[in-house]
Write a protein that holds these residues in place. Structure first.
Motif, mmCIF file in Angstrom:
data_model
loop_
_atom_site.group_PDB
_atom_site.id
_atom_site.type_symbol
_atom_site.label_atom_id
_atom_site.label_comp_id
_atom_site.label_asym_id
_atom_site.label_seq_id
_atom_site.Cartn_x
_atom_site.Cartn_y
_atom_site.Cartn_z
ATOM 1 N N LYS A 1 0.822 -0.769 -0.002
ATOM 2 C CA LYS A 1 0.084 0.130 -0.133
ATOM 3 C C LYS A 1 0.368 1.115 0.140
ATOM 4 O O LYS A 1 0.522 2.125 -0.880
ATOM 5 N N SER B 1 0.575 4.040 -2.964
ATOM 6 C CA SER B 1 0.493 5.393 -2.665
ATOM 7 C C SER B 1 0.851 6.921 -2.683
ATOM 8 O O SER B 1 0.705 7.637 -3.061
ATOM 9 N N ILE C 1 0.527 7.386 -6.179
ATOM 10 C CA ILE C 1 -0.016 8.463 -6.277
ATOM 11 C C ILE C 1 -0.257 9.540 -5.757
ATOM 12 O O ILE C 1 -0.695 10.660 -6.951
ATOM 13 N N LYS C 2 0.411 10.002 -4.932
ATOM 14 C CA LYS C 2 0.361 11.245 -4.254
ATOM 15 C C LYS C 2 2.228 11.836 -5.965
ATOM 16 O O LYS C 2 2.357 12.809 -6.381
ATOM 17 N N CYS D 1 -6.428 12.476 -2.391
ATOM 18 C CA CYS D 1 -6.825 10.943 -2.533
ATOM 19 C C CYS D 1 -7.439 10.298 -1.093
ATOM 20 O O CYS D 1 -6.858 10.416 -0.422
ATOM 21 N N ASN E 1 -8.878 6.925 1.029
ATOM 22 C CA ASN E 1 -8.252 5.937 1.475
ATOM 23 C C ASN E 1 -9.395 5.066 0.523
ATOM 24 O O ASN E 1 -8.462 4.138 -0.454
ATOM 25 N N THR F 1 -10.253 5.376 -2.750
ATOM 26 C CA THR F 1 -9.565 5.870 -4.015
ATOM 27 C C THR F 1 -8.678 4.999 -4.364
ATOM 28 O O THR F 1 -8.204 4.331 -4.777
ATOM 29 N N ARG F 2 -7.700 4.867 -2.851
ATOM 30 C CA ARG F 2 -5.921 4.349 -3.298
ATOM 31 C C ARG F 2 -6.502 2.729 -2.828
ATOM 32 O O ARG F 2 -6.003 2.038 -3.990
ATOM 33 N N ASP F 3 -7.812 2.129 -2.143
ATOM 34 C CA ASP F 3 -7.726 1.042 -2.354
ATOM 35 C C ASP F 3 -8.179 0.295 -2.919
ATOM 36 O O ASP F 3 -7.900 0.091 -4.147
#
Length: 178
Positions: A15, A19, A22-23, A32, A34, A36-38
């Motif tokens: 994760k 993350s 994404i960042k 974003c 959590n 959406t991250r999942d």
């Protein structure tokens, strides 16, 4: 228990890594959630599963037993992701170059022209010289004084002094050299 679905349910990506990716991709003012991250994490896992399954099928059709990078690139094309094949090829070429450079540097002791035994003897001599230089230093004398004070305070429990340790190490080194 132990069936194929259990194994697939346990597959995931770190994760923290997802993350971070994404960042890096989003503008700084966009956040974003959590959830959406999942979701993105699940999509990544599914994408990898899809590509690897197709690459495995291609590998099987070619009667190969190992999936190669070429199989993955061909799988991308067959699944409609041909826009990514050039980028994947470039990254793969860069990876091959990095791996070949790392493997050459990890073999740095192989081409010294000296047998391993000689290198060990030279190393032991260097250690002996370093010990001698240390014993002559003021730090060693201070350490020896501290050890003597501790021995006096402990009332007889004696740890070997720096000189005694050096004598032991010198004897060991000379025995090994023979």
């Amino acid at each position: 228990m132990g069936d194929k679905n259990d194994k697939e349910d346990n597959l995931s990506l770190p994760k923290a890594t997802v993350s971070k990716l994404i960042k890096e991709m989003l503008p700084q003012d966009v956040k974003c959630s959590n959830e959406t991250r999942d979701l993105i994490l699940e999509c990544c896992v599914e994408f990898i599963h899809l590509i690897s399954s197709e690459a495995n099928d291609i590998c099987g059709r070619e009667q190969k037993r190992t999936i190669a990078a070429e199989h993955v690139i061909k799988a991308l094309t067959e699944l409609g992701f041909s826009d990514y094949t050039q980028k994947v090829s470039d990254v793969y070429d860069k990876h091959k170059l990095e791996v070949s450079t790392k493997s050459k540097s990890s073999k740095k002791f192989e081409n010294l022209g000296k047998p391993t035994e000689q290198l060990i003897r030279e190393q032991q001599l260097l250690f002996a010289k370093a010990r001698s230089a240390f014993q002559a230093s003021p730090e060693a004398q201070q350490l020896q004084q501290l050890q003597q004070q501790q021995q006096q305070q402990q009332g007889g429990l004696q740890a070997p002094s720096v000189q005694q340790q050096t004598d032991i190490n010198t004897t060991t080194t000379s025995t090994i050299q023979k």
